[in-house]
Design an enzyme around this catalytic site. Structure first.
Site: not given
Length: 212
Positions: A61, A192, A164
């Protein structure tokens, strides 16, 4: 995910969060000194202070965008990389505004992955995320992708979940095309937050890197 007999693990809490002080949950904390440039300097100072010549960079991320920015600044200091991709582009920042909702819908998700944090951590999270998003991470839009050539020679495996909804897959695909030596592995069962299959692949990859 790392064999402690082979790897020295270095974790750091970025400015304003975790055990770092001052904490962003204190509204008196000045977060104007919390920028990507400050974090890059912090990482380099930490590396030097700990006597690390080169390190494997592992982040997901926002952590992947930060690790790529650091590697593009100091490619000679990076041995390998394992990013789960996000480029901190304007389109991605706008897209991520709904991630607390969509992450709860992932196959391996849970309700309110961010908003159920302790009050101080949640306040710091909200302040820091809003601060970085409002300023596009202090990164010129597309800069990380344009500078991908600086990573030539650094072995990397980009792992990304096709499901994601927080960090769209196209960013990982674009970067894999621009990054020499990068391998892109997509996981059909992962979002994610990853999946058991993705975590297994991380473990096998770091084991492979340890013998290079």
């Amino acid at each position: 995910m790392f064999d402690l007999e082979r790897y020295r693990i270095i974790l750091f809490d970025q400015r304003g969060c975790g055990r770092s002080t001052p904490h962003a949950s204190d509204l008196a904390t000045d977060i104007s000194l919390n920028t990507t440039e400050h974090l890059l300097r912090d990482m380099e100072q930490l590396r030097a202070q700990l006597g690390v010549e080169r390190w494997l960079s592992f982040g997901g991320s926002w952590g992947s965008a930060l690790s790529v920015a650091c590697a593009e600044r100091h490619p000679e200091r990076v041995s390998e990389m394992l990013p789960a991709f996000w480029l901190m582009g304007r389109a991605e920042v706008d897209w991520s505004a709904w991630e607390d909702a969509v992450l709860s819908l992932e196959p391996h998700g849970k309700p309110a992955p961010f908003s159920d944090r302790a009050s101080d951590d949640l306040l710091a999270f909200a302040r820091i995320c809003a601060h970085y998003a409002a300023n596009n991470g202090w990164l010129e839009d597309g800069a990380l992708l344009r500078n991908a050539g600086r990573l030539a020679g650094i072995p990397a495996v980009i792992m990304h979940g096709r499901l994601d909804l927080s960090c769209p897959y196209d960013a990982a695909w674009q970067f894999a095309q621009a990054w020499p030596n990068a391998e892109l592995v997509a996981f059909d069962d992962a979002g994610h937050k990853g999946s058991p299959a993705m975590h297994d692949h991380v473990r096998s990859t770091v084991a492979r890197f340890s013998v290079l």
